[in-house]
Scaffold this motif. Structure first.
Motif, PDB file in Angstrom:
ATOM      1  N   ASP A   1       5.330  -5.280  37.644  1.00  0.00           N
ATOM      2  CA  ASP A   1       6.608  -5.698  37.928  1.00  0.00           C
ATOM      3  C   ASP A   1       6.620  -5.651  39.573  1.00  0.00           C
ATOM      4  OD1 ASP A   1       7.454  -6.516  35.513  1.00  0.00           O
ATOM      5  OD2 ASP A   1       8.391  -4.620  35.220  1.00  0.00           O
TER       6      ASP A   1
ATOM      7  N   ARG B   1       4.411 -13.629  43.311  1.00  0.00           N
ATOM      8  CA  ARG B   1       4.348 -11.906  43.206  1.00  0.00           C
ATOM      9  C   ARG B   1       3.008 -11.573  42.642  1.00  0.00           C
ATOM     10  NH1 ARG B   1       4.285  -8.876  39.187  1.00  0.00           N
ATOM     11  NH2 ARG B   1       4.484 -10.303  37.622  1.00  0.00           N
ATOM     12  N   VAL B   2       2.360 -12.033  41.687  1.00  0.00           N
ATOM     13  CA  VAL B   2       1.140 -11.870  41.285  1.00  0.00           C
ATOM     14  C   VAL B   2       0.015 -12.014  42.353  1.00  0.00           C
ATOM     15  CG1 VAL B   2      -0.793 -12.629  39.589  1.00  0.00           C
ATOM     16  CG2 VAL B   2       1.593 -12.084  38.797  1.00  0.00           C
TER      17      VAL B   2
ATOM     18  N   GLU C   1       8.061 -18.274  41.459  1.00  0.00           N
ATOM     19  CA  GLU C   1       8.140 -16.738  42.253  1.00  0.00           C
ATOM     20  C   GLU C   1       7.303 -15.600  41.384  1.00  0.00           C
ATOM     21  OE1 GLU C   1      12.307 -15.448  41.229  1.00  0.00           O
ATOM     22  OE2 GLU C   1      13.160 -16.950  42.772  1.00  0.00           O
ATOM     23  N   GLU C   2       7.230 -15.797  40.236  1.00  0.00           N
ATOM     24  CA  GLU C   2       6.105 -14.939  39.283  1.00  0.00           C
ATOM     25  C   GLU C   2       4.695 -15.183  39.849  1.00  0.00           C
ATOM     26  OE1 GLU C   2       6.740 -12.255  37.098  1.00  0.00           O
ATOM     27  OE2 GLU C   2       8.849 -12.546  38.026  1.00  0.00           O
ATOM     28  N   ARG C   3       4.205 -16.249  40.071  1.00  0.00           N
ATOM     29  CA  ARG C   3       2.931 -16.632  40.695  1.00  0.00           C
ATOM     30  C   ARG C   3       2.776 -15.906  42.025  1.00  0.00           C
ATOM     31  NH1 ARG C   3       3.937 -21.652  38.726  1.00  0.00           N
ATOM     32  NH2 ARG C   3       4.172 -22.497  40.700  1.00  0.00           N
TER      33      ARG C   3
ATOM     34  N   ARG D   1      11.680 -19.646  38.732  1.00  0.00           N
ATOM     35  CA  ARG D   1      11.062 -18.342  38.228  1.00  0.00           C
ATOM     36  C   ARG D   1       9.722 -18.338  38.163  1.00  0.00           C
ATOM     37  NH1 ARG D   1      11.557 -13.177  37.965  1.00  0.00           N
ATOM     38  NH2 ARG D   1      11.368 -12.264  35.775  1.00  0.00           N
TER      39      ARG D   1
END
Length: 88
Positions: free
Chosen positions: A79, A17-18, A13-15, A10
């Motif tokens: 988001d 996305r950013v 995935e967030e890294r 997770r």
């Protein structure tokens, strides 16, 4: 408790996305990586790792990137990563 923390997948995935959001905003503003790197200044390899979602940048680093691109940091952390084109 460690069970409340996001798992490694997770966070990755967030890294990513950013990183995509940073890249899209940079491109939307007609900037090259080189221009952003020189404006901050920052190590080229580290910046490339941020855009690819490998590096874990600090809040200060994200603020500098947002300022260099000309966006509010919230646009980099939204988001949904903005698609290339107007909106960043």
């Amino acid at each position: 408790m460690t069970s409340d923390l996001p798992d490694a997948d997770r966070l990755r995935e967030e890294r990513q996305r950013v990183g995509r959001s940073i890249q899209n905003c940079r491109v939307d503003h007609g900037l090259t990586q080189e221009q952003v790197i020189l404006a901050i200044p920052m190590n080229r390899a580290f910046y490339q790792k941020i855009e690819s979602g490998i590096a874990n940048p600090s809040l200060n680093t994200l603020l500098k990137i947002a300022r260099a691109i000309g966006v509010h940091i919230s646009e980099l952390l939204a988001d949904e990563a903005p698609a290339a084109g107007p909106g960043c």
